[in-house]
Scaffold this active site. Sequence first.
Site, short mmCIF file in Angstrom:
data_model
loop_
_atom_site.label_atom_id
_atom_site.label_comp_id
_atom_site.label_asym_id
_atom_site.label_seq_id
_atom_site.Cartn_x
_atom_site.Cartn_y
_atom_site.Cartn_z
N HIS A 312 58.20 109.32 24.84
CA HIS A 312 59.47 109.31 24.11
C HIS A 312 60.09 108.05 23.33
O HIS A 312 58.12 107.72 22.89
CB HIS A 312 60.43 108.09 25.51
N ASP A 370 65.61 113.29 29.90
CA ASP A 370 65.73 114.11 30.22
C ASP A 370 65.50 115.47 30.61
O ASP A 370 65.84 116.75 30.78
CB ASP A 370 65.52 114.65 28.11
#
Length: 430
Positions: A312, A370
């Site tokens: 991320h 996700d």
Amino acid sequence: MTTTKKATLSFSDGTPSIEFPVHSGATGPDVIDIRKLYGATGKFTFDPGFLSTAACESKITYIDGDKGELLYRGYPIEQIAEKCDYLDTCYLLLNGDLPDAKQSKDFNWTVMHHTMVHEQMTRFFQGFRRDAHPMAVLVGCVGALSAFYHDSLDISNSEHRMISSIRLVAKMPTLVAMAYKYSIGQPFMYPKNDLSYTANFMRMMFGTPCEEYTPNPVLVKALDRILILHADHEQNASTSTVRLAGSSGANPFACIAAGIATLWGPAHGGANEACLVMLDELQRAGGVEKIGEFIRQVKDKSSNVKLMGFGHRVYKNYDPRAKLMRETCYEVLEELGLENDPLLKIAMKLEQIALEDDYFVQRKLYPNVDYYSGIVQRALGIPTDMFTCIFALARTVGWIAQWAEMISDPDQKIGRPRQLYNGSVRRDIR
């Protein structure tokens, strides 16, 4: 924002040194206030991607990437996901505090009685091709709301700002469901105000006029958690776009449409779709037995193979939302009798390797939100091309809260990034 320290910038080209105030927030890194840099020195800073630039002051969301911490108005996301529903989360982001029982009841009533959209909007959808991507439809329809609800567009009026905020939160599920129904050729389902926010959305998505639709409470809770986990995430690309558009004085519907357009990008809102595609490809290639070969390709710099759903931009630790999404994933698959889902087995094996393999550990490539949300949404019956629309639905409240905060900031100015120009110098036409 307090100022107790100074930072001194010195130059090697003879420009006099200059002092800047250093501001400390409630938590997180200090910021060097460089607003007077250009006026004092004629120089800009250079920060592509805004990796080291704080573009605003905010009280809404805080992320500590090293700790893997996400706070909404100071509350840890883990506590909110366990103890609040999505509309209470919306109230928190919009108003600064969690609602008491009466405030929660009143807010729920207000939102649920603004879920219908103007009837002419139903004809607006007919201007799109049936095979148009739902995000393309959503960008157009949300932007068009300002043509139907122009009685609350005075952005200097706090009451107008709140009315527009409520309308956006209330009507977004209806528009998302309408975009889906239009794409599959089914009639639109009107909202039903005696259902909860999320149950109402599921009914509009999956119900038909042929028979009564009864939402499954386990699945409703799962989707509600998805909405909570995606409600806001500090100054990401789409939120920054909403703020930048809003800084020009654009109406809130136009600003949210701009945020939706940015979210559509595969590097932002499309990540969970890309993750599910990766898992599907692995399954078709041979499933768990092919993971070793896949990992070798991921590590090979000459390969174009990427490990989606890991790492991320901000988090350098386990994404706290991923842990919660993982729990929800198990609950949904168990409820639907899909515990042996092949994608889940692949996902679990990949996660195990990523958490143990030095290659991924050293690079801090932990699973992000996700990674599991795509599996959950598919299990709920949501098609892949609708994933980003669900993200937009969830993030609308964060966008509008950030927009309202910016508009009410007395230091707010129109956004105007600078550049390092490397083109031709002045030249004449001969």
